[in-house]
Design an enzyme around this catalytic site. Structure first.
Site, PDB file in Angstrom:
ATOM      1  N   GLU A 114       0.911  -1.204   0.005  1.00 24.21           N
ATOM      2  CA  GLU A 114      -0.097  -0.071   0.032  1.00 24.21           C
ATOM      3  C   GLU A 114       1.012   1.347  -0.084  1.00 24.21           C
ATOM      4  O   GLU A 114       2.134   1.296   0.363  1.00 24.21           O
ATOM      5  CB  GLU A 114      -0.892  -0.056   1.344  1.00 24.21           C
ATOM      6  CG  GLU A 114      -1.735  -1.171   1.551  1.00 24.21           C
ATOM      7  CD  GLU A 114      -2.231  -1.243   2.875  1.00 24.21           C
ATOM      8  OE1 GLU A 114      -2.323  -0.308   3.446  1.00 24.21           O
ATOM      9  OE2 GLU A 114      -2.633  -2.301   3.270  1.00 24.21           O
ATOM     10  N   LYS A 116       2.281   4.435   1.672  1.00 28.31           N
ATOM     11  CA  LYS A 116       2.348   4.938   2.860  1.00 28.31           C
ATOM     12  C   LYS A 116       2.343   6.574   3.070  1.00 28.31           C
ATOM     13  O   LYS A 116       2.868   7.348   2.681  1.00 28.31           O
ATOM     14  CB  LYS A 116       3.799   4.754   3.462  1.00 28.31           C
ATOM     15  CG  LYS A 116       3.996   5.207   4.950  1.00 28.31           C
ATOM     16  CD  LYS A 116       5.494   4.393   5.490  1.00 28.31           C
ATOM     17  CE  LYS A 116       5.708   4.544   6.956  1.00 28.31           C
ATOM     18  NZ  LYS A 116       5.480   6.125   7.275  1.00 28.31           N
ATOM     19  N   ASP A 118       1.453  10.238   4.250  1.00 24.83           N
ATOM     20  CA  ASP A 118       2.168  10.963   5.385  1.00 24.83           C
ATOM     21  C   ASP A 118       1.234  11.909   5.957  1.00 24.83           C
ATOM     22  O   ASP A 118       0.840  13.064   5.592  1.00 24.83           O
ATOM     23  CB  ASP A 118       3.324  11.903   4.760  1.00 24.83           C
ATOM     24  CG  ASP A 118       4.356  12.286   5.560  1.00 24.83           C
ATOM     25  OD1 ASP A 118       4.362  12.060   6.647  1.00 24.83           O
ATOM     26  OD2 ASP A 118       5.404  13.146   4.984  1.00 24.83           O
ATOM     27  N   TYR A 227      -6.728  -0.538   8.190  1.00 22.99           N
ATOM     28  CA  TYR A 227      -6.737  -1.662   9.016  1.00 22.99           C
ATOM     29  C   TYR A 227      -8.343  -1.872   9.654  1.00 22.99           C
ATOM     30  O   TYR A 227      -8.948  -0.666   9.943  1.00 22.99           O
ATOM     31  CB  TYR A 227      -5.729  -0.955  10.163  1.00 22.99           C
ATOM     32  CG  TYR A 227      -5.781  -2.158  11.445  1.00 22.99           C
ATOM     33  CD1 TYR A 227      -4.812  -3.008  11.142  1.00 22.99           C
ATOM     34  CD2 TYR A 227      -6.750  -1.669  12.524  1.00 22.99           C
ATOM     35  CE1 TYR A 227      -4.861  -3.942  12.631  1.00 22.99           C
ATOM     36  CE2 TYR A 227      -6.425  -2.738  13.507  1.00 22.99           C
ATOM     37  CZ  TYR A 227      -5.559  -3.680  13.617  1.00 22.99           C
ATOM     38  OH  TYR A 227      -5.612  -4.784  14.616  1.00 22.99           O
ATOM     39  N   LYS A 313      10.788   3.069   2.880  1.00 20.64           N
ATOM     40  CA  LYS A 313      10.806   4.470   2.720  1.00 20.64           C
ATOM     41  C   LYS A 313      11.356   4.861   1.359  1.00 20.64           C
ATOM     42  O   LYS A 313      12.442   4.346   1.058  1.00 20.64           O
ATOM     43  CB  LYS A 313      11.672   5.336   3.749  1.00 20.64           C
ATOM     44  CG  LYS A 313      11.020   4.861   5.132  1.00 20.64           C
ATOM     45  CD  LYS A 313      10.009   5.949   5.473  1.00 20.64           C
ATOM     46  CE  LYS A 313      10.598   6.948   6.399  1.00 20.64           C
ATOM     47  NZ  LYS A 313       9.529   7.773   7.089  1.00 20.64           N
ATOM     48  N   CYS A 407      22.212  47.006   9.408  1.00 26.22           N
ATOM     49  CA  CYS A 407      21.778  46.655   8.285  1.00 26.22           C
ATOM     50  C   CYS A 407      22.764  46.437   7.290  1.00 26.22           C
ATOM     51  O   CYS A 407      23.665  47.116   6.855  1.00 26.22           O
ATOM     52  CB  CYS A 407      20.683  47.911   7.849  1.00 26.22           C
ATOM     53  SG  CYS A 407      20.137  47.512   6.184  1.00 26.22           S
ATOM     54  N   CYS A 410      22.320  49.384   4.272  1.00 28.06           N
ATOM     55  CA  CYS A 410      22.408  50.874   4.736  1.00 28.06           C
ATOM     56  C   CYS A 410      23.430  51.117   5.846  1.00 28.06           C
ATOM     57  O   CYS A 410      23.641  52.176   5.818  1.00 28.06           O
ATOM     58  CB  CYS A 410      21.207  51.498   4.541  1.00 28.06           C
ATOM     59  SG  CYS A 410      20.430  51.308   5.977  1.00 28.06           S
ATOM     60  N   CYS A 425      15.272  46.797   9.755  1.00 29.27           N
ATOM     61  CA  CYS A 425      16.177  47.905   9.567  1.00 29.27           C
ATOM     62  C   CYS A 425      14.960  49.090   9.211  1.00 29.27           C
ATOM     63  O   CYS A 425      13.968  48.939   8.685  1.00 29.27           O
ATOM     64  CB  CYS A 425      16.688  47.848   8.083  1.00 29.27           C
ATOM     65  SG  CYS A 425      17.043  49.379   7.440  1.00 29.27           S
ATOM     66  N   CYS A 430      16.806  53.295   3.426  1.00 28.35           N
ATOM     67  CA  CYS A 430      17.392  51.971   3.008  1.00 28.35           C
ATOM     68  C   CYS A 430      17.440  51.546   1.493  1.00 28.35           C
ATOM     69  O   CYS A 430      16.244  51.393   1.251  1.00 28.35           O
ATOM     70  CB  CYS A 430      17.399  50.811   3.889  1.00 28.35           C
ATOM     71  SG  CYS A 430      18.128  49.390   3.502  1.00 28.35           S
TER      72      CYS A 430
END
Ligand code: IVH
Length: 671
Positions: A114, A116, A118, A227, A313, A407, A410, A425, A430
């Protein structure tokens, strides 16, 4: 009389169950959403008049009203085992050998393979065919009672289809969220500044443990079951059990296969692996199970995993490479984001040379340093991330990563708000912020100035041609300077200047979005533009007036106030006004006495007679309002195909649901 009512209630429950099954399990509905909703409404009405007939398996009872304070512990009847992992064909041959060693020599062994999934595993207990308990795996022995949340998942039957001998039993399976749903919800969260989830599994796990079942119901969770354990009947094989699950009305992933030997198993595992990237949900491998239940029992378990099953896996979408440098990017609102510059590496279809590091906390948690060898992964999102550092390969002279004090662009001092992880910043001038703002201003969803992209903005800012939005509209007076730029001929200049002039036609809502006010995304800008017909009304309003706009909260209103409190911003707006940008909505001709005036509509599902925008415009032009979420204040829900949670919410609140056809009839006389 009440007999009749009870009979009708039973009939309705049966019908609705059948339609839910056709829709959520078979993906093959035989009635329209509208018909379904009408039946559901009828049932709700009867049940509210005769609460004595409400049963827990009624389709009206999916979403509970109460908040869960704690999730009660549930002892599993049989432990919920995990699986040992294999990563190679050799390991699968080893598994096959162990299985053979555990059984008599002459025995024939078959396997079921089957996908798997996630997600998050759950156990569902049914008594007399009715779902009574849903529990998480927990530590495998004791899980948590998440019944109220699991009941909201439409592919979990509240009552199963009749099958002799299968009245009381347990089912286990995996709850998951499809990738597209995950991406959509996450990007909506990004727009509103909410915390993002790393992947669909985390999102699912977080959702299953929410206290409010209404929020759970609004998230599109699904289940695959794998199951079945009945106290009365024991099937001979797992394969038969999967068939039984299907007959009982459960969702079973269709890609299961009976294999006669381990070579066939391996071949099928490889087949699933190639399928992996084209699936609407995430899988991280295959599960191989001995088919015969008797053989499973003979083999038994070792510690926490069965001897009769194993996970194979798939190769992780992971690669290792060297992290050359950590650079800090400054965004248009001044936020500093660390980015890893990597030695280019090929992973799952593309070459990767950069990965996001999110923020300094993430760097500290994973102790990521320049010069490290790192494992990178492509998750559900396109931007790769760093999973972990291969510490054993760390160079001796490596030093801990510290956030910059100034920063990087600048040089001004940085600011870190107390309860935020982000560093800012604060220098408005800037150049990185200027570039970011200009880029946002010119982008597709905002002023849509084609041709004015990253590279050109970089040049223009660096050369001092532009520093604010208004300067863009002054470029036409600087043609003689533009022509001196490399690779920028007369034609491209004219195209650019035309695109700039054309952008003046963008409607007020887009201009408002283009201004780049923090937290004001395109959706909020549209709502604000609809509410405040011109910018001056918005500039002169206080926080509470702004928050009166539907779905505009305090963080947006504060940010708007802050933006307009800045004199420089106001002066740029004045210049843009002089240039002729639209700072007011079109005076919409609103008809009166339409029957739609002041009525609030929510649109849901896929409309086929018009686009959502057309329907919204129509409603607004007839004096109505459009809102994105269903509440008691909603008057009508206009429902198209495949309408989801908003429809159930409307039914729950007893709000009138109308079809497109009915909507057409409502507006027809005003066309
Ligand atoms: S069978 C003893 N089948 O994987 C049997 N598990 O790593 C144990 N999972 O806890 C479960 N898809 O959450 C099984 N088709 C599948 C599965 C599956 C995903 C999950 C399940 C389990 C974990 C073990």
């Amino acid at each position: 009389m009440t007999d009749k009512v009870q009979q009708r209630i039973e009939e309705l429950k049966e019908l609705l169950r059948k339609y839910e099954y056709e829709y959520y399990i078979l993906a093959n509905p035989t009635v329209s959403d509208y018909e379904f909703d009408m039946l559901l409404k009828e049932l709700e009405k009867l049940e509210s008049e005769h609460p004595e007939f409400i049963t827990s398996d009624s389709p009206t009872q999916r979403v509970g009203k109460d908040l869960t304070k704690i999730f009660k512990p549930v002892q599993h009847q049989a432990p919920m085992l995990s699986l040992s992992n294999t990563y190679s064909e050799e390991e699968l041959y080893d598994f096959d050998r162990r299985v053979k060693d555990g059984l008599d020599e002459s025995e024939k062994i078959e396997y079921v393979v089957e996908m798997k999934i996630d997600g998050v595993s759950v156990s569902l207990k049914y008594t007399d065919g009715i779902l009574v308990t849903a529990a998480t795996r927990g530590d495998g022995v004791v899980g948590e009672d998440v019944t109220t949340n699991v009941r909201t998942i439409k592919s979990v039957p509240l009552k199963v289809r009749k099958l002799k001998g299968y009245e009381s039993f347990e089912v286990r399976g995996e709850i998951f969220m499809e990738l597209n749903d995950f991406k959509k919800i996450n990007s909506e969260r990004a727009e509103t500044g909410e915390k993002l989830f790393a992947n669909p599994r985390n999102f699912t796990a977080g959702t299953i443990k929410l206290q409010d079942p209404k929020i759970v119901a609004s998230r599109p969770l699904k289940i695959f079951t794998y199951y079945l354990l009945s106290s009365n009947i024991q099937s001979e094989t797992h394969f038969q059990n999967l068939r039984k699950l299907e007959e009982l009305g459960f969702n079973v992933n269709k890609d299961y296969k009976l294999c006669r030997n381990i070579d066939e198993v391996i071949r099928y595992c490889r087949q699933l692996e190639t399928k992996r990237h084209n699936l609407p949900f995430e899988i991280d491998g295959a599960v191989i199970k001995v088919n015969s239940i008797r053989q499973q029992q003979v083999l038994g378990n070792i510690a926490k995993a069965p001897r009769w099953a194993v996970a194979f896996k798939f190769k992780a979408k992971e690669a290792t490479t060297k992290l050359n440098k950590i650079v800090w990017q400054v965004g248009r609102t001044g936020t500093l984001t660390p980015v890893a510059e990597l030695e280019p590496v090929f992973l799952a279809g593309s070459t990767i040379s950069r990965a996001t590091l999110h923020n300094i906390d993430e760097i500290k948690r994973k102790d990521i340093r320049e010069g490290d060898i790192v494992a990178i992964e492509k998750g559900g999102d396109v931007i790769p991330k760093i999973n972990y550092v291969l510490l054993e390969q760390r160079p001796n002279d490596s030093i801990e990563t510290k956030p910059p004090a100034q920063c990087p662009v600048c040089g001004s001092d940085l600011f870190k708000p107390e309860n935020e992880v982000a560093i800012y910043c604060e220098n408005h001038l800037c150049s990185a912020q200027i570039k970011g703002r200009l880029f946002h201003f010119a982008s597709r969803g905002a002023m849509d100035i084609s041709g004015l992209g990253d590279a050109l903005i970089d040049q223009f800012v660096d050369l001092g041609f532009i520093k604010n939005y208004a300067d863009i509209y002054e470029l036409k007076n600087q043609k003689e300077k533009l022509i001196l730029l490399e690779r920028f001929g007369e034609k491209s200049i004219n195209n650019l200047l035309k695109a700039i002039e054309d952008s003046k036609e963008q409607p007020f809502s887009k201009v408002l979005f283009a201004l780049g006010i923090r937290y004001v995304g395109s959706g909020a800008a549209k709502k604000l533009a609809d509410h405040f017909h011109n910018i001056d009304d918005l500039i002169n309003s206080d926080e509470s007036e702004i928050e009166a706009v539907h779905e505009i909260g305090p963080s947006i209103s504060k940010s708007i106030r802050k933006f307009f409190a800045d004199k420089q911003n106001l002066s740029v707006i004045e210049s843009l006004k002089r240039e002729g940008l639209r700072f007011s909505g079109e005076a919409k001709k609103i008809k009166t006495s339409t029957g739609i005036e002041n009525k609030t509509f929510v649109l849901t599902g896929t409309l086929s007679l018009f686009t959502r925008e057309e329907a919204s415009d129509k409603i607004l032009s007839l004096g109505g309002k459009v809102s994105s979420s269903v509440s008691k204040k909603t008057d009508f829900v206009l429902a198209g195909e495949n309408a989801g949670s908003k429809l159930s919410k409307a039914t729950e609140l007893g709000i009138k649901i109308i079809t497109e056809q009915e909507f057409l009839e409502m507006i027809e006389q005003w066309n």
